[in-house]
Structure formats: C-alpha cells, structure tokens
Scaffold this active site. Structure first.
Site, PDB file in Angstrom:
ATOM      1  N   ASP A 145     -14.813  16.433 -10.875  1.00 46.12           N
ATOM      2  CA  ASP A 145     -15.405  15.519 -11.853  1.00 46.12           C
ATOM      3  C   ASP A 145     -16.760  16.058 -12.309  1.00 46.12           C
ATOM      4  O   ASP A 145     -16.998  17.271 -12.246  1.00 46.12           O
ATOM      5  CB  ASP A 145     -15.535  14.124 -11.221  1.00 46.12           C
ATOM      6  CG  ASP A 145     -15.279  13.007 -12.217  1.00 46.12           C
ATOM      7  OD1 ASP A 145     -16.034  12.904 -13.187  1.00 46.12           O
ATOM      8  OD2 ASP A 145     -14.323  12.242 -12.004  1.00 46.12           O
ATOM      9  N   ASP A 153     -24.658   4.239  -0.465  1.00 49.79           N
ATOM     10  CA  ASP A 153     -23.289   3.921  -0.052  1.00 49.79           C
ATOM     11  C   ASP A 153     -22.431   5.158   0.185  1.00 49.79           C
ATOM     12  O   ASP A 153     -21.265   5.026   0.573  1.00 49.79           O
ATOM     13  CB  ASP A 153     -22.610   3.035  -1.096  1.00 49.79           C
ATOM     14  CG  ASP A 153     -23.223   1.651  -1.171  1.00 49.79           C
ATOM     15  OD1 ASP A 153     -23.802   1.216  -0.166  1.00 49.79           O
ATOM     16  OD2 ASP A 153     -23.142   1.018  -2.239  1.00 49.79           O
ATOM     17  N   ASP A 159     -20.549  23.539  -7.649  1.00 41.94           N
ATOM     18  CA  ASP A 159     -20.820  23.259  -9.054  1.00 41.94           C
ATOM     19  C   ASP A 159     -20.362  24.448  -9.884  1.00 41.94           C
ATOM     20  O   ASP A 159     -20.983  25.515  -9.877  1.00 41.94           O
ATOM     21  CB  ASP A 159     -22.316  23.012  -9.256  1.00 41.94           C
ATOM     22  CG  ASP A 159     -22.646  22.518 -10.662  1.00 41.94           C
ATOM     23  OD1 ASP A 159     -21.820  22.746 -11.573  1.00 41.94           O
ATOM     24  OD2 ASP A 159     -23.720  21.924 -10.838  1.00 41.94           O
ATOM     25  N   HIS A 209     -19.563   9.179 -13.592  1.00 40.15           N
ATOM     26  CA  HIS A 209     -18.124   9.105 -13.374  1.00 40.15           C
ATOM     27  C   HIS A 209     -17.697   9.585 -11.992  1.00 40.15           C
ATOM     28  O   HIS A 209     -17.012   8.878 -11.242  1.00 40.15           O
ATOM     29  CB  HIS A 209     -17.408   9.906 -14.464  1.00 40.15           C
ATOM     30  CG  HIS A 209     -15.949   9.644 -14.559  1.00 40.15           C
ATOM     31  ND1 HIS A 209     -15.017  10.306 -13.787  1.00 40.15           N
ATOM     32  CD2 HIS A 209     -15.244   8.802 -15.353  1.00 40.15           C
ATOM     33  CE1 HIS A 209     -13.799   9.883 -14.112  1.00 40.15           C
ATOM     34  NE2 HIS A 209     -13.913   8.964 -15.056  1.00 40.15           N
ATOM     35  N   SER A 262      -8.727   6.298 -14.445  1.00 34.25           N
ATOM     36  CA  SER A 262      -9.567   7.037 -13.489  1.00 34.25           C
ATOM     37  C   SER A 262      -9.722   6.249 -12.199  1.00 34.25           C
ATOM     38  O   SER A 262      -9.537   6.776 -11.089  1.00 34.25           O
ATOM     39  CB  SER A 262     -10.955   7.280 -14.079  1.00 34.25           C
ATOM     40  OG  SER A 262     -10.927   8.211 -15.116  1.00 34.25           O
TER      41      SER A 262
END
Length: 416
Positions: free
Chosen positions: A43, A52, A62, A77, A233
């Site tokens: 993503d 969390d 990356d 996202h 998604s």
C-alpha cells in the site's frame, strides 16, 4: 480505493467498529488472534508509531522512495488497512483493534505508477516471511504485459504457499481488477452492515468472498488519529485478517485449504438465500471467521477453491496437487479405473492357475487309477465366480463441491 473522513474522539472508536460485532470477534479471539502470522500490506505505507499499531509493525520496505515504509503526510490508506488487520487498541474502550490483533504487519510501500510494480512488491513479501498478502489496491491496466506480471507474481506467491487477498474494485460494475482477478488470488467484495452488497462493489467471477466494507474505522497515517472509510479495500483487509486467524490456528493447511475454510463457512443474508453460488456479487458469501475456526471441515485439495495458474498446473505431477476438488475427483476416478483393471487381470490370473491345478490333479488321479472324467469334478466355469470387490472402486461425484445449489441458511449479522 475509497473515500475517507476523520474520526475525532478516541473513546468512541471501539463502539464504532460494527464489523467486529458482526464477525463475532470476541468469540473469535478466544480461539485465535493471529499469533505467529505475518500479513504483508502492499500500500502507501504504514504508520508504525501509531499507538494502536506499536509493536505490531515490522520494518518492511519502501519501493517508492527507499528507506522504511513510512507514509506521506496525506496518505492514510495503508495504515488504515494495517489497523483493520492487526491493530491492538490502546485501551479497553478506545482505539482501533483489528480482527487479528496479534498478527504482525509487513509494510510494503508500492502504489501508483511511479514504483517498480505490484509484482515486485508481492515477490518481496513472499520472500520476507509473509504467509498472507493484503493488496487493497486495484488495477485495470490497458497493458496486458503489466497484468501478466502481477498474475505471475500471484502464481509465485501461491507456489510458495502464500495467500494473496485483493479488493475486487469500487467501480460498481463487472470490470476485472488486479491482483484480485489474477488466478490464485482471493478477490473480495464489500457488504454493508445489513449484509447487502455495497452498491459500488465490483462484481464478476473474480469475487470469491465478501466482508464488511462500509464506514470502517481505521488509523491515520500521521499521528494517533482515526478516519472512516468505505470500499472493497476494507473488506479485503478483514478477509486477510480472517486468513491470519486461520493460519495461526491451522499452520499445516495450505493457502488453498485456508481459502477453503473461509468459502465453506461463508453465509448469505436471509434476503439473498435463493442465490446459486458462487454469485457474481457475493462470491460464496460473507466471511464467518468463527465458523471457519470451529467447524469440522475436510482439508480439501491443495488449492481449494482458488483458480490455479497455468504455470502451477504444468508443475503439478501428482493428482493430489490438482487444480480443484473437481479435478481431484477426476484423478481419483482414473486411479479407481486402474485398480479395477488390475483386479480383473488378477482374477484372470487366479482363474488360470486354478484351472491348471485342476487339470494336473485330474491327470495325477488318472495315472494312479482313481476316478476320472468330468463327472467327478466341478469344472471351472460351471458356477460363476463372484468378481473381487475393489475397495477403491466407488462412484465419484462430478459436481463441483464449491457449487452449492442451496445456499447456507446464514443470518447477517450472525447471532452471538
């Protein structure tokens, strides 16, 4: 893949997560929380410092800018998907908790058109310990070469027993979306809190399952904030989390057999119980992770309900590694036929041996002055010899075991 909106107060977050109640999360967590399973999230990056998610996010990669898979300021996202899968919440009544809160997230930042491609990201995830890959992205490229690269990567994942889960798309039509539509992947559509299909969820043969996908709370990409999103998604993230629960509980099952448990326990809302499965919108139905964990379900064939890539069909020499339950049954029938032929040949050989023994015995008796002639003996062939019962010979069904003319009488949301 979806529109999102910020959510303010952290202490309101837990009660907003309607999908957890619909999926019987409290009962699910008594059996499995996804411990020991790594889920890759391909993503726009994951905010590993979110309260969390702290401790549940691995280093990752990356592919866009190098370095760690940290999202840009406006990119939420990937972090939202990670929280839906493996958020652990930072208090009893606050924060996002994922369906598989003890799973680990492997963040892989690769999206859009400027990176090396989803295929490269999938291969990286496979080679770096993921047993489930969540791709809440959807590509409908005009380049067949690009689509083939993604599908080849999905085949690579399946060949190494890694399950790829993809969102079916948010166009509200029947166009194919990749990697959800790639052979070997598990495509996921979205349903609303009443169990009805979300109107913009794509339909088609690539939809295998559905899951909650509207007004889903997730973590933000920067800071410790929250947001709400809608789309396939989110639904894909819930299916990835359910797969993680199963992989933790049943570590010896293959990726296809994990998919099999999800498919065999999926349900339809009462208003849709006349549908023939798989349905173009629901697939085999809405996931029921509690039933998938508890029910007595035969493991099934290696690839279960997944469409097997051609490259894996060519490499599958043994019938046990067949492309589906239906093809496995055909292989079994072939084996039964072989055993039947062996049995017939065996009977013929035994009969010949008996005949020779009888003739030799008669010859010996005649030479010793004993009674002779056919009247003193039962001639072989006078009474029919019952055929040997081949224990492997049984009628095998040609029906696809995943084709259910009468859908399950499931209730949505299910009762606790």
């Amino acid at each position: 893949m979806f529109a999102s909106a910020p959510v303010a107060a952290a202490d309101q977050i837990r009660e907003m997560q309607w999908a957890l109640e619909a999926l019987n999360a409290d009962s699910v967590w008594k059996i499995s929380k996804g411990q020991g399973v790594t889920v890759a999230v391909i993503d726009d990056g994951v905010n590993s410092s979110h309260v969390d998610l702290q401790g549940n996010v691995l280093e990752g990669k990356d592919f866009m800018d190098g370095g760690s898979a940290t999202p840009d300021a406006d990119d939420d996202h990937g972090t939202a998907m990670a929280a839906i899968i493996a958020g652990h919440g930072h208090g009893a009544d606050a924060g996002v908790i994922g369906l598989a809160p003890e799973a680990k997230i492997l963040p892989v930042r690769e999206f859009g058109t400027n990176g090396p491609g989803t295929d490269v990201a999938i291969r990286y995830a496979v080679d770096n310990g993921a047993s489930v890959i969540n791709v809440s992205q959807c590509f409908d490229s005009t380049s067949q070469e690009e689509l083939d690269k993604v599908s080849t990567a999905v085949a690579y994942a399946l060949s190494r027993d890694v399950l790829v889960v993809g969102g079916a798309g948010n166009d509200g039509d029947s166009r194919k979306c990749y990697p959800a539509a790639s052979p070997g992947a598990l495509g996921v559509g979205a349903v609303k809190n009443d169990g009805q299909i979300w109107e913009n969820s794509n339909s088609g043969a690539h939809v295998a399952l559905t899951a909650p996908g509207t007004n889903i709370v997730g973590a933000k990409g920067k800071g410790n904030g929250y947001r709400s999103g809608t789309g396939t998604s989110d639904a894909a993230a819930y299916v990835s989390a359910a797969a993680a629960l199963l992989r933790s509980k049943f570590p010896d099952l293959t990726a296809g057999q994990i998919a099999n448990r999800l498919v065999k326990t999926a349900v339809l809302p009462d208003t849709e119980k006349g549908l023939s499965l798989p349905d173009k919108s629901y697939g085999y139905g809405i996931i029921q992770p509690l039933s998938a964990l508890k029910d007595d379900i035969p493991a099934g064939s290696k690839y279960g309900p997944l469409t097997v890539p051609e490259s894996l069909k060519e490499k599958s020499a043994a019938p046990e590694a067949g492309t589906s339950d239906e093809e496995q049954e055909k292989a079994d029938q072939k084996a039964m036929l072989i055993w039947a032929v062996i049995a017939v040949v065996g009977l013929a050989v035994i009969g010949l041996i008996v005949l020779l023994i009888v003739k030799r015995s008669r010859r010996n008796r005649n030479s010793n002055g004993g009674p002779g002639g056919p009247a003193g003996y039962l001639q072989y062939g006078q009474q029919p010899v019952p055929p040997h019962q081949n224990p492997y010979q049984q009628q095998a069904s040609q029906q696809n075991p995943y084709q259910q003319p009468t859908p399950p009488q499931g209730q949505w949301p299910p009762q606790q």
